[in-house]
Design a protein around this motif. Structure first.
Motif, PDB file in Angstrom:
ATOM      1  N   ASN A  64      11.376  26.708  13.860  1.00  0.00           N
ATOM      2  CA  ASN A  64      11.709  26.552  15.273  1.00  0.00           C
ATOM      3  C   ASN A  64      10.410  26.338  16.061  1.00  0.00           C
ATOM      4  OD1 ASN A  64      12.487  26.714  17.932  1.00  0.00           O
ATOM      5  ND2 ASN A  64      12.918  28.911  17.885  1.00  0.00           N
ATOM      6  N   LYS A  66       9.873  25.706  19.060  1.00  0.00           N
ATOM      7  CA  LYS A  66       9.837  26.218  20.447  1.00  0.00           C
ATOM      8  C   LYS A  66       9.078  27.544  20.477  1.00  0.00           C
ATOM      9  CE  LYS A  66      12.234  23.121  22.746  1.00  0.00           C
ATOM     10  NZ  LYS A  66      11.448  22.046  22.118  1.00  0.00           N
ATOM     11  N   ASN A  67       9.042  28.209  19.318  1.00  0.00           N
ATOM     12  CA  ASN A  67       8.399  29.515  19.251  1.00  0.00           C
ATOM     13  C   ASN A  67       7.001  29.359  18.661  1.00  0.00           C
ATOM     14  OD1 ASN A  67       7.909  32.193  19.320  1.00  0.00           O
ATOM     15  ND2 ASN A  67       9.598  32.798  17.987  1.00  0.00           N
ATOM     16  N   TRP A  68       5.983  29.448  19.515  1.00  0.00           N
ATOM     17  CA  TRP A  68       4.605  29.198  19.099  1.00  0.00           C
ATOM     18  C   TRP A  68       4.206  30.021  17.868  1.00  0.00           C
ATOM     19  CZ3 TRP A  68       1.117  25.569  20.056  1.00  0.00           C
ATOM     20  CH2 TRP A  68      -0.223  25.803  19.685  1.00  0.00           C
ATOM     21  N   SER A  69       4.560  31.305  17.864  1.00  0.00           N
ATOM     22  CA  SER A  69       4.102  32.179  16.773  1.00  0.00           C
ATOM     23  C   SER A  69       4.798  31.886  15.441  1.00  0.00           C
ATOM     24  CB  SER A  69       4.258  33.654  17.150  1.00  0.00           C
ATOM     25  OG  SER A  69       5.615  33.920  17.410  1.00  0.00           O
ATOM     26  N   ASP A  70       5.824  31.000  15.468  1.00  0.00           N
ATOM     27  CA  ASP A  70       6.459  30.593  14.204  1.00  0.00           C
ATOM     28  C   ASP A  70       5.772  29.378  13.576  1.00  0.00           C
ATOM     29  OD1 ASP A  70       8.250  32.608  14.422  1.00  0.00           O
ATOM     30  OD2 ASP A  70       9.943  31.375  15.091  1.00  0.00           O
ATOM     31  N   GLN A 286       0.152  37.292  13.490  1.00  0.00           N
ATOM     32  CA  GLN A 286       0.550  37.762  14.818  1.00  0.00           C
ATOM     33  C   GLN A 286      -0.701  38.097  15.632  1.00  0.00           C
ATOM     34  OE1 GLN A 286       3.833  37.597  15.811  1.00  0.00           O
ATOM     35  NE2 GLN A 286       3.935  36.648  13.781  1.00  0.00           N
TER      36      GLN A 286
END
Length: 436
Positions: A64, A66-70, A286
């Motif tokens: 995904n 849209k989720n930067w940390s992914d 993270q």
């Protein structure tokens, strides 16, 4: 005066004027505007590469976005495939800035920037050096760097030095006789600043200390000294300040990105938040709280030719607690140290010399993945490397020729192909290590 430096960038197709104007606009943002700018640039660069870069799209897969940390964290190993497989659509060797990393981390690869991105890098360099009264168009640089020894490479680099208003002190031999010649140059030329590898500049300062000489007394025009590529220890910084009599500015950069952190006039190590987005991550990718150490992971906000999105540079660092998105401060950089090799004829060569030696075998095919060089005796070195195919006689002869050129003849080198190389306890690959 003719602005030769700006002109040489323009002639080579780097739109420096436009880049400087954009950088000025970014600097004038309010904190709120800057936050929106970073958010927008991050989304835009990811969307661009997903659409135009098959290599990056394959790496991201079905995550995904849209989720930067992914988003995946890139490392140098991911990038060890031929450049043609990593370039974005519309970019070829003809319309990019092409270079290879120093391999000072032991993991070399060839990279690209689009021309506008590279112009922005120079605009950012100009601005940061400008904080300390240095103008690339007018200030005269004493450059402590390596230089290719082959005729064409050497002449090319010397011409670049001419355009960039700098005089180069080659650092492959730093014996006292050579350092004495360096000192004579400072007595006869009006240098404005020194710039170069930390270990070489420190060796020069130790030479001056033994002679009880302060460099500014010999060269009164000097304003500042900028050290790069290797760790500057506090004790060495004090030595440099004492023996040079000028401010010592610490920079931290990566050729494939930009200047990452640069000491500002307040003495803080200010991170580049104009062309880069810098994160400090834990082992699960993270973000860690400010004040906590972690891996330095960097996104190039403007490079369309080649994706550097969440790119793990291989260093460990700590962000200062008082950091903001607009003005992040690097509290500590851990890693990036280099030894000095002492040779049978008494010559001292910084570990980074070996980058120039091994450069002769780092081809774009990505065969050699990593290498380390160990000095076991004064005339004996071991090169350990990881590669798809064993180095052939031709490649080894090439290295041996380079060794004679940069170091001295009759040194013994053993080449060992490994499946894994030893790392520091922080996971950093130290490219050169002396066991003397």
């Amino acid at each position: 005066m003719l602005r030769l430096f700006d002109l040489s960038l323009l002639i080579n197709g780097f739109p420096i004027k436009k880049a400087k104007a954009e950088l000025d606009a970014i600097i004038s943002f309010s904190e709120e505007e800057h936050t929106l700018f970073i958010q927008h640039k991050k989304e835009k660069i990811v969307a661009f590469h997903l659409l135009n870069n098959p290599f990056y799209a394959a790496l991201v897969g079905s995550v995904n976005t849209k989720n930067w940390s992914d988003l995946p964290v890139l490392n140098k190993q991911n990038l060890q495939k031929p450049l043609s497989e990593r370039l974005s659509k519309g970019y070829t060797i003809k319309n990019i800035y092409l270079n290879k990393t120093s391999g000072s981390s032991g993991t070399p690869f060839v990279f690209a920037k689009d021309k506008y991105c590279h112009a922005l890098t120079w605009a950012s360099n100009c601005m940061r050096f400008g904080w300390h009264g240095i103008d690339f168009n007018t200030s005269y640089q004493a450059r402590f760097y390596g230089i290719p020894m082959d005729f064409i490479g050497n002449k090319k680099e010397r011409f670049k030095d001419f355009l960039s208003n700098r005089y180069r002190f080659p650092i492959f031999n730093l014996s006292d006789i050579v350092l004495e010649r360096f000192l004579q140059k400072f007595r006869t030329k009006k240098f404005d600043y020194l710039n170069g590898y930390t270990s070489s500049i420190v060796l020069f300062a130790k030479f001056l200390e033994n002679k009880n000489i302060v460099l500014k007394d010999s060269c009164p025009t000097l304003k500042a000294c900028f050290v790069t590529s290797e760790m500057l220890f506090e004790s060495d910084k004090k030595l440099l300040e004492r023996q040079f009599g000028i401010p010592i500015i610490n920079e931290y950069g990566a050729s494939e990105l930009d200047l990452i952190a640069f000491e500002n006039p307040e003495g803080e190590w200010q991170i580049n938040a104009e062309t880069l987005f810098v994160e400090i991550l834990d082992e699960n990718n993270q973000p860690v709280p400010n004040g906590t150490e972690g891996r330095i992971v960097i996104t190039s906000l403007f490079n369309k030719a080649h994706p550097f999105i969440r790119y793990d540079i291989g260093d460990i660092g700590i962000l200062d607690e008082k950091s903001t998105l607009q003005k992040p401060i690097l509290k500590k950089l851990i890693g990036r140290t280099n030894d000095v090799a002492v040779l049978p004829n008494g010559k001292k060569s910084p570990g980074l010399t070996f980058y120039y030696v091994t450069k002769s075998i780092i081809e774009d095919d990505g065969n050699v993945k990593e290498f380390i060089i160990k000095q076991t005796k004064v005339d004996t070195f071991e090169i350990e490397y990881i590669s798809d195919n064993e180095l052939n006689k031709n490649q080894i002869d090439k290295i041996k020729t380079a060794i004679v050129l940069y170091l001295e003849p009759n040194l013994n080198f053993a080449f060992t192909r490994k499946t894994v190389l030893e790392r520091t306890n922080r996971g950093k690959l130290k490219q050169f290590k002396s066991y003397l």
